[in-house]
Design a protein around this motif. Structure first.
Motif, PDB file in Angstrom:
ATOM      1  N   THR A  79       5.868 -89.619 -16.797  1.00 60.38           N
ATOM      2  CA  THR A  79       4.720 -89.967 -15.954  1.00 60.38           C
ATOM      3  C   THR A  79       4.582 -88.989 -14.798  1.00 60.38           C
ATOM      4  OG1 THR A  79       4.881 -92.312 -16.531  1.00 60.38           O
ATOM      5  CG2 THR A  79       3.714 -91.767 -14.504  1.00 60.38           C
ATOM      6  N   ALA A  80       5.697 -88.649 -14.157  1.00 60.29           N
ATOM      7  CA  ALA A  80       5.658 -87.691 -13.043  1.00 60.29           C
ATOM      8  C   ALA A  80       5.188 -86.322 -13.529  1.00 60.29           C
ATOM      9  CB  ALA A  80       7.041 -87.587 -12.403  1.00 60.29           C
ATOM     10  N   ILE A  81       5.688 -85.885 -14.661  1.00 57.66           N
ATOM     11  CA  ILE A  81       5.270 -84.601 -15.232  1.00 57.66           C
ATOM     12  C   ILE A  81       3.778 -84.626 -15.549  1.00 57.66           C
ATOM     13  CG2 ILE A  81       5.484 -83.140 -17.289  1.00 57.66           C
ATOM     14  CD1 ILE A  81       8.484 -84.026 -17.346  1.00 57.66           C
ATOM     15  N   ALA A  82       3.331 -85.726 -16.171  1.00 55.82           N
ATOM     16  CA  ALA A  82       1.922 -85.835 -16.557  1.00 55.82           C
ATOM     17  C   ALA A  82       1.006 -85.794 -15.341  1.00 55.82           C
ATOM     18  CB  ALA A  82       1.703 -87.125 -17.344  1.00 55.82           C
ATOM     19  N   ALA A  87      -3.049 -82.900 -12.425  1.00 52.26           N
ATOM     20  CA  ALA A  87      -3.576 -82.447 -11.135  1.00 52.26           C
ATOM     21  C   ALA A  87      -4.058 -80.999 -11.200  1.00 52.26           C
ATOM     22  CB  ALA A  87      -2.512 -82.588 -10.056  1.00 52.26           C
ATOM     23  N   GLU A  88      -3.588 -80.243 -12.187  1.00 54.00           N
ATOM     24  CA  GLU A  88      -4.004 -78.848 -12.339  1.00 54.00           C
ATOM     25  C   GLU A  88      -5.019 -78.660 -13.466  1.00 54.00           C
ATOM     26  OE1 GLU A  88      -1.290 -75.690 -11.956  1.00 54.00           O
ATOM     27  OE2 GLU A  88       0.166 -76.836 -10.757  1.00 54.00           O
ATOM     28  N   VAL A 106      -0.041 -87.279 -20.400  1.00 58.75           N
ATOM     29  CA  VAL A 106      -1.067 -86.490 -19.726  1.00 58.75           C
ATOM     30  C   VAL A 106      -2.447 -87.104 -19.963  1.00 58.75           C
ATOM     31  CG1 VAL A 106      -2.217 -84.238 -19.621  1.00 58.75           C
ATOM     32  CG2 VAL A 106       0.285 -84.356 -19.819  1.00 58.75           C
ATOM     33  N   ALA A 107      -2.708 -87.519 -21.206  1.00 59.78           N
ATOM     34  CA  ALA A 107      -4.007 -88.129 -21.520  1.00 59.78           C
ATOM     35  C   ALA A 107      -4.279 -89.334 -20.628  1.00 59.78           C
ATOM     36  CB  ALA A 107      -4.056 -88.528 -22.995  1.00 59.78           C
ATOM     37  N   ARG A 108      -3.264 -90.153 -20.395  1.00 55.64           N
ATOM     38  CA  ARG A 108      -3.450 -91.328 -19.532  1.00 55.64           C
ATOM     39  C   ARG A 108      -3.803 -90.925 -18.105  1.00 55.64           C
ATOM     40  NH1 ARG A 108       0.391 -93.485 -23.209  1.00 55.64           N
ATOM     41  NH2 ARG A 108       2.161 -92.564 -22.115  1.00 55.64           N
ATOM     42  N   GLU A 109      -3.282 -89.778 -17.663  1.00 57.31           N
ATOM     43  CA  GLU A 109      -3.572 -89.315 -16.306  1.00 57.31           C
ATOM     44  C   GLU A 109      -4.933 -88.627 -16.207  1.00 57.31           C
ATOM     45  OE1 GLU A 109      -1.695 -90.094 -13.727  1.00 57.31           O
ATOM     46  OE2 GLU A 109      -0.312 -91.145 -15.085  1.00 57.31           O
ATOM     47  N   LEU A 110      -5.607 -88.440 -17.336  1.00 52.57           N
ATOM     48  CA  LEU A 110      -6.922 -87.794 -17.345  1.00 52.57           C
ATOM     49  C   LEU A 110      -8.066 -88.807 -17.438  1.00 52.57           C
ATOM     50  CD1 LEU A 110      -6.218 -84.789 -19.760  1.00 52.57           C
ATOM     51  CD2 LEU A 110      -6.424 -84.711 -17.263  1.00 52.57           C
TER      52      LEU A 110
END
Length: 258
Positions: A79-82, A87-88, A106-110
């Motif tokens: 989660t932290a990596i994603a 963010a970038e 990553v998809a969840r963070e997008l």
């Protein structure tokens, strides 16, 4: 604690951290070094771990660990990596998201990003991003790998070749000390190499456990990527190599223990 209870916990620690040490386990369980050595020998004989100097690591083998087990492994770190990776990722770009539980994170963070065109060979990524109405999702097609929802093979590669992505985010099964990205499935390797050729920029998302896992097939080198997002500092030999390759390394903030 008896051997029956110790050994499953030893495996849990190895899956979480990628490796275990004799001294660390002895302190954790309050037993002698010899007791831990016997436990590790038993687990190695059963094929569950590989002995190394001072401890043990997960076995390299030629097959990946199960998908549900991978999904549960190092969730906080992923989660932290994603979050650091997402963010970038700018709005209003074309983006490829590959196979793997880290790319799914990553998809969840997008889900809050806008005006994205996302192409993926990961059915799980497509299902996650279906919840973002401002994201167009294209699924490559290909042979379905039922174990994890990945799409591989010539059809997947043919679809990818029709695009030129602003950015690709990929994962890997292992990362060795030469800086090579490794995988178990030769078909997935072919897809990943096609992605690299069709992307202007490429990010790798990989937690620290990948540094303790071997795999037989080579995808590429960190030298071919723009940035690695991970959760712990790399070994010094890789730090120096990444500097010489001008590959950025982002160590994501650790999740809170609270």
């Amino acid at each position: 604690m008896s051997q029956t209870f110790r050994q499953p916990e030893i495996l849990d620690i190895a899956r979480r951290d990628g490796k275990v040490t004799v001294e660390g386990l002895a302190a954790h369980f309050g037993v002698t070094l010899q007791t831990i050595r016997r436990d590790l020998s038993d687990l190695a004989e059963a094929g569950r771990l590989e002995r190394v100097h001072g401890g043990a690591v997960l076995p390299s083998g030629v097959a990946n660990i199960g998908y549900e087990e991978r999904r549960a492994l190092n969730q906080g770190a992923k989660t932290a990596i994603a979050r650091a990776c997402a963010a970038e990722v700018p709005d209003s770009i074309s983006l490829f998201l590959g196979i793997g539980t880290s790319t799914e994170a990553v998809a969840r963070e997008l889900l809050g990003h806008r005006s994205l065109l996302v192409v993926t060979n990961n059915m799980n990524v497509a299902n996650i991003l279906a919840a973002n109405p401002d994201c167009d999702v294209i699924v490559t097609g290909g042979s379905l790998r039922r174990s994890d929802g990945g799409l591989v093979g010539p059809l997947a590669m043919g679809t990818i070749r029709q695009f030129k992505f602003d950015l690709a985010v990929i994962g890997c099964s292992g990362l060795d000390r030469d800086g090579d990205l490794l995988d178990y499935d030769i078909q997935e390797v072919g897809v990943s190499q096609t992605i690299l050729r069709q992307a202007r920029r490429t990010f790798l998302v990989a937690d620290h456990s990948k540094l303790s896992r071997g795999a037989p097939a080579r995808i590429a080198s960190l030298a071919d990527l723009e940035c690695l997002f991970t959760d712990r500092p790399l070994p010094e030999i890789l730090v120096r190599a990444c500097k010489s390759w001008q590959t950025r390394v982002v160590v994501a903030p650790q999740p809170s223990a609270d």
